[in-house]
Design a protein around this motif. Structure first.
Motif, mmCIF file in Angstrom:
data_model
loop_
_atom_site.group_PDB
_atom_site.id
_atom_site.type_symbol
_atom_site.label_atom_id
_atom_site.label_comp_id
_atom_site.label_asym_id
_atom_site.label_seq_id
_atom_site.Cartn_x
_atom_site.Cartn_y
_atom_site.Cartn_z
ATOM 1 N N THR A 96 -8.209 -72.346 -43.029
ATOM 2 C CA THR A 96 -8.257 -73.714 -42.506
ATOM 3 C C THR A 96 -7.006 -74.018 -41.703
ATOM 4 O O THR A 96 -7.076 -74.602 -40.622
ATOM 5 N N THR A 97 -5.867 -73.627 -42.230
ATOM 6 C CA THR A 97 -4.604 -73.785 -41.500
ATOM 7 C C THR A 97 -3.912 -72.435 -41.446
ATOM 8 O O THR A 97 -4.110 -71.581 -42.301
ATOM 9 N N ALA A 98 -3.084 -72.244 -40.446
ATOM 10 C CA ALA A 98 -2.485 -70.943 -40.186
ATOM 11 C C ALA A 98 -1.431 -70.586 -41.230
ATOM 12 O O ALA A 98 -0.904 -71.442 -41.945
ATOM 13 N N VAL A 99 -1.112 -69.316 -41.285
ATOM 14 C CA VAL A 99 -0.052 -68.783 -42.144
ATOM 15 C C VAL A 99 0.861 -67.936 -41.271
ATOM 16 O O VAL A 99 0.395 -67.107 -40.497
ATOM 17 N N GLY A 100 2.175 -68.160 -41.379
ATOM 18 C CA GLY A 100 3.134 -67.423 -40.578
ATOM 19 C C GLY A 100 3.734 -66.254 -41.327
ATOM 20 O O GLY A 100 3.179 -65.782 -42.323
ATOM 21 N N ILE A 101 4.898 -65.771 -40.869
ATOM 22 C CA ILE A 101 5.529 -64.610 -41.493
ATOM 23 C C ILE A 101 5.837 -64.907 -42.955
ATOM 24 O O ILE A 101 6.105 -66.032 -43.347
ATOM 25 N N GLU A 102 5.755 -63.858 -43.762
ATOM 26 C CA GLU A 102 6.051 -63.932 -45.194
ATOM 27 C C GLU A 102 5.172 -64.954 -45.912
ATOM 28 O O GLU A 102 5.540 -65.500 -46.936
ATOM 29 N N GLY A 103 3.991 -65.232 -45.351
ATOM 30 C CA GLY A 103 3.078 -66.161 -46.003
ATOM 31 C C GLY A 103 3.488 -67.612 -45.914
ATOM 32 O O GLY A 103 3.009 -68.437 -46.697
ATOM 33 N N ARG A 104 4.336 -67.955 -44.969
ATOM 34 C CA ARG A 104 4.807 -69.335 -44.841
ATOM 35 C C ARG A 104 3.681 -70.229 -44.320
ATOM 36 O O ARG A 104 2.995 -69.881 -43.372
ATOM 37 N N SER A 105 3.531 -71.369 -44.936
ATOM 38 C CA SER A 105 2.416 -72.267 -44.625
ATOM 39 C C SER A 105 2.644 -73.000 -43.309
ATOM 40 O O SER A 105 3.738 -73.481 -43.024
ATOM 41 N N VAL A 106 1.587 -73.066 -42.533
ATOM 42 C CA VAL A 106 1.565 -73.872 -41.310
ATOM 43 C C VAL A 106 0.532 -74.963 -41.538
ATOM 44 O O VAL A 106 -0.537 -74.704 -42.067
ATOM 45 N N ARG A 107 0.821 -76.177 -41.168
ATOM 46 C CA ARG A 107 -0.034 -77.289 -41.577
ATOM 47 C C ARG A 107 -1.255 -77.500 -40.689
ATOM 48 O O ARG A 107 -2.105 -78.319 -41.022
ATOM 49 N N ARG A 108 -1.356 -76.777 -39.565
ATOM 50 C CA ARG A 108 -2.476 -76.994 -38.655
ATOM 51 C C ARG A 108 -3.284 -75.727 -38.419
ATOM 52 O O ARG A 108 -2.810 -74.615 -38.612
ATOM 53 N N GLN A 152 5.158 -73.728 -23.822
ATOM 54 C CA GLN A 152 4.495 -73.696 -25.125
ATOM 55 C C GLN A 152 4.780 -72.413 -25.882
ATOM 56 O O GLN A 152 4.897 -72.416 -27.118
ATOM 57 N N ALA A 153 4.908 -71.301 -25.166
ATOM 58 C CA ALA A 153 5.042 -70.001 -25.817
ATOM 59 C C ALA A 153 6.205 -69.939 -26.791
ATOM 60 O O ALA A 153 6.146 -69.243 -27.815
ATOM 61 N N TRP A 154 7.269 -70.682 -26.499
ATOM 62 C CA TRP A 154 8.461 -70.583 -27.333
ATOM 63 C C TRP A 154 8.334 -71.365 -28.636
ATOM 64 O O TRP A 154 9.107 -71.132 -29.569
ATOM 65 N N GLY A 155 7.365 -72.275 -28.731
ATOM 66 C CA GLY A 155 7.183 -73.010 -29.982
ATOM 67 C C GLY A 155 6.901 -72.090 -31.157
ATOM 68 O O GLY A 155 7.655 -72.076 -32.148
ATOM 69 N N PRO A 156 5.831 -71.275 -31.116
ATOM 70 C CA PRO A 156 5.561 -70.348 -32.219
ATOM 71 C C PRO A 156 6.643 -69.290 -32.407
ATOM 72 O O PRO A 156 6.924 -68.879 -33.539
ATOM 73 N N LEU A 157 7.250 -68.822 -31.311
ATOM 74 C CA LEU A 157 8.271 -67.784 -31.437
ATOM 75 C C LEU A 157 9.458 -68.251 -32.268
ATOM 76 O O LEU A 157 10.047 -67.471 -33.032
ATOM 77 N N LEU A 158 9.816 -69.533 -32.157
ATOM 78 C CA LEU A 158 11.011 -70.043 -32.822
ATOM 79 C C LEU A 158 10.709 -70.825 -34.096
ATOM 80 O O LEU A 158 11.633 -71.130 -34.855
ATOM 81 N N ALA A 159 9.451 -71.151 -34.352
ATOM 82 C CA ALA A 159 9.118 -71.933 -35.543
ATOM 83 C C ALA A 159 9.399 -71.115 -36.806
ATOM 84 O O ALA A 159 8.954 -69.974 -36.935
ATOM 85 N N HIS A 160 10.102 -71.715 -37.748
ATOM 86 C CA HIS A 160 10.476 -71.023 -38.987
ATOM 87 C C HIS A 160 9.262 -70.540 -39.755
ATOM 88 O O HIS A 160 9.285 -69.464 -40.369
ATOM 89 N N ASN A 161 8.170 -71.325 -39.711
ATOM 90 C CA ASN A 161 6.997 -70.966 -40.496
ATOM 91 C C ASN A 161 5.932 -70.227 -39.681
ATOM 92 O O ASN A 161 4.821 -70.035 -40.158
ATOM 93 N N GLU A 162 6.273 -69.825 -38.470
ATOM 94 C CA GLU A 162 5.323 -69.035 -37.677
ATOM 95 C C GLU A 162 5.906 -67.640 -37.427
ATOM 96 O O GLU A 162 5.742 -66.758 -38.253
ATOM 97 N N MET A 163 6.625 -67.432 -36.316
ATOM 98 C CA MET A 163 7.166 -66.099 -36.057
ATOM 99 C C MET A 163 8.626 -65.980 -36.461
ATOM 100 O O MET A 163 9.168 -64.878 -36.532
#
Length: 638
Positions: free
Chosen positions: A330-342, A368-379
């Motif tokens: 339902t919502t994404a999961v980033g590195i190390e299983g970190r929760s993403v709310r959307r 936009q590309a840099w948002g996921p790259l730098l997000a703590h709970n994504e990449m």
């Protein structure tokens, strides 16, 4: 003398091993397997990547391209240098291949279908004559084993880059080259279509398992199936389908990996010549599309090394065979299983989007590309410079940015490359397009036609998901409050929760007992978090509905699992709140009308989806175990 000692060790394995070698555990390839290997043909060897090419020289001093030695037989390619003294290095590779050549002499039906290629990465010392003498001690009978070198290090480097071989010269305290190299041992199994099908390292290189892999490929007489020819119910599904897992007779149906044999597409055509139903693609004047940029962007998109721990790529959230979204979460999961709310939004036709992210906080793909790259709970990357430096140090990116942008990796060029690939993910020419714009009367069902009448009439969906006279993006490029975010924010936590402990297996647990186990889910106020305007609470952008049947679950939080549930939500007029869009109201649709509306939405899947997914399947995914340097780098080996 060094080579004589090496030959004695490899061919006889009788000469006592030196004291230093005795203290070093021997690799599994020297001994019998401690387990029964899987029988040939009982498993699959999916394509890993395309085999790289390069200029080599035979022991007869004849120049050839590496690809000239592939295509008519299966190939086992190894890299060595003749003076190597590491018992688990080059001698291991040569010993295992020697065992294979001896075994296959007793199996001529296999021996005629396999070629061994051993290439030196020390062209200065390993001349063609040297490689001929080296090979004479290993060749068995008439078996096809060819020993190769290159003209010089400049000719060798592209081959090393193509196979992601990290090779470094070893220098002494005075900065003098010691004649030895630090490298990662690898042997590559390559099929007749010049695809790498397996890569063997020190711990996995063994004659028995390798021969079984050869037999498996030879036994697989069926041609590789392009994803575009695979039935949709097989291709477009979760990669690990665990439906009915709770039943005792469950059998795995993880078909997606077995079908990941794709065909490259001419992606730029999908951008410059959009499929039927799409308008001309808006492209930034500062970033005109070129094939080189698109190819680089695709490589970046699928490269796991762009994350902090080398495990996570853009494609792990935006999965090609799942609508470039994620059907399993339902919502994404980033590195190390970190929760993403959307929820992971679909990337089909994202080049037309004027608002990016669910809340529309960005307006260009380059940014936009840099948002996921730098997000703590994504990449999870700590900084822009960290990503830039990693790409500069990666051998397989050497020259690619310069070819595309006339300069190396920067914040700007990384964003531009990723944006270039995403602008080619244009999918239309759907059954609806062929019926509505192409005037093909039989292109859609009667139910879908009734659904279209509802979409543009009683249900008023086209008010926000607009349709033009000649093209349709199915979005008004605006934000609206439908009440989904409000309902989630205002709901109370239940006293008991149904928790999934395995696929299809649930238990009911007191919510109190889950405190401290689950991460507290952060609130989500939509575009208000950006604008700080109270009128923007729970407002999210209108997504395009093209290919919507491929990108479940739905809404910014993935709260609606099916299109039927989406129609039901809008049929009741959304969720009432003080900022609810005035465009929403109860629709009064009957069950049949709701079904017809779903039938129309299912007719919006593009005719070129298979080609885009197939192309994605041949993209390299990045080798998380390699951080390459140029051969001339005097840095320490690993």
């Amino acid at each position: 003398m060094g080579m004589i000692a090496l030959l004695c060790f490899l061919l006889n394995l009788i000469t006592p091993i030196s004291q230093a070698q005795e203290t070093k555990p021997l690799a599994p390839g020297y001994t019998a397997l401690p387990f029964e290997p899987a029988k040939p043909g009982t498993y699959a060897l999916p394509i890993i990547t395309k085999a790289a090419n390069g200029e080599v020289i035979t022991t007869n001093n004849q120049p050839k391209h590496l690809h000239d030695l592939m295509g008519d037989k299966l190939v086992l390619l190894s890299f060595i240098y003749a003076a190597c003294s590491d018992v688990n290095g080059c001698p291991l590779a040569t010993q295992v291949l020697h065992k294979i050549s001896r075994q296959l002499q007793k199996q001529p039906e296999l021996a005629d279908k396999l070629r061994l290629l051993t290439l030196s990465f020390n062209p200065t010392q390993d001349t063609p004559e040297m490689m001929r003498h080296y090979g004479e001690g290993f060749k068995t009978g008439d078996f096809d084993w060819q020993f190769l070198t290159t003209k010089d290090e400049a000719s060798l480097q592209p081959i090393l880059d193509g196979y992601q071989q990290n090779v470094q010269k070893v220098y002494d305290d005075k900065g003098q080259f010691t004649g030895t190299f630090s490298h990662l041992l690898r042997v590559y199994l390559i099929d007749k279509d010049k695809n790498v099908r397996n890569i063997y390292s020190v711990d996995f290189l063994h004659a028995d398992t390798l021969i079984n892999d050869v037999k498996t490929l030879l036994a697989d007489a069926k041609p590789q199936v392009a994803p575009s020819t695979v039935p949709a119910d097989v291709l477009f599904q979760p990669g690990d389908n665990k439906q009915n897992y709770q039943q005792v007779d469950y059998q795995t149906r993880s078909l997606a990996l077995a079908q990941r044999q794709g065909q490259p597409a001419k992606l730029i055509d999908f951008a410059l010549k959009p499929p039927l139903g799409l308008p001309k693609l808006p492209v930034s004047k500062d970033n005109p599309l070129t094939p080189a940029k698109i190819e680089l962007g695709r490589k970046l998109f699928f490269d796991r090394r762009l994350s902090l721990n080398n495990t996570f790529s853009c494609a792990i959230c935006h999965i090609p065979e799942q609508g470039f979204s994620n059907n399993e979460m339902t919502t994404a999961v980033g590195i190390e299983g970190r929760s993403v709310r959307r929820n992971s939004p679909s990337l089909y036709n994202v080049g037309y989007a004027q608002l990016l992210f669910h809340d529309g906080r960005e307006n260009s793909l380059e940014q936009q590309a840099w948002g996921p790259l730098l997000a703590h709970n994504e990449m999870g990357n700590p900084s822009i410079g960290y990503v830039v430096d990693k790409l500069k140090a990666s051998a397989d990116y050497r020259g690619l940015f310069e070819k595309s942008f006339n300069k190396g990796p920067t914040m700007e060029t990384i964003g531009q490359a990723l944006a270039s690939y995403q602008r080619t993910l244009n999918s239309a020419d759907s059954p609806f397009d062929r019926w509505y714009f192409g005037k093909q009367k039989a292109a859609i069902s009667e139910a879908a036609r009734r659904g279209f009448a509802l979409f543009t009439g009683k249900a008023a969906c086209s008010t926000c998901h607009s349709i033009g006279e000649k093209t349709a993006l199915f979005t008004d490029q605006k934000r609206h409050n439908t009440g989904v975010g409000y309902a989630e924010s205002m709901q109370k936590s239940p006293e008991k929760q149904r928790v999934q402990v395995a696929p299809g297996v649930f238990v009911v647990v007191n919510s109190e007992h889950l405190k401290g186990v689950n991460t507290e889910k952060p609130g989500d106020l939509g575009y208000y978090e950006i604008s700080q305007n109270p009128a923007d609470r729970w407002a999210y952008k209108t997504p395009s509905l093209r290919n919507v049947a491929l990108s479940a679950p739905y809404m910014h939080n993935g709260s609606l699992p099916t299109l039927a549930e989406v129609v039901k939500f809008y049929n009741q007029g959304g969720a009432a709140n003080e900022n609810l869009s005035p465009l929403l109201k109860p629709l009064g649709l009957s069950d049949r009308e709701s079904d017809d509306l779903v039938a129309f939405l299912e007719a919006l899947s593009g005719g070129n989806v298979g080609a885009l997914v197939s192309d994605a399947f041949v993209a390299p995914v990045g080798d998380s175990g390699v951080t390459a340097r140029p051969m001339s780098d005097p840095g320490k080996g690993r």
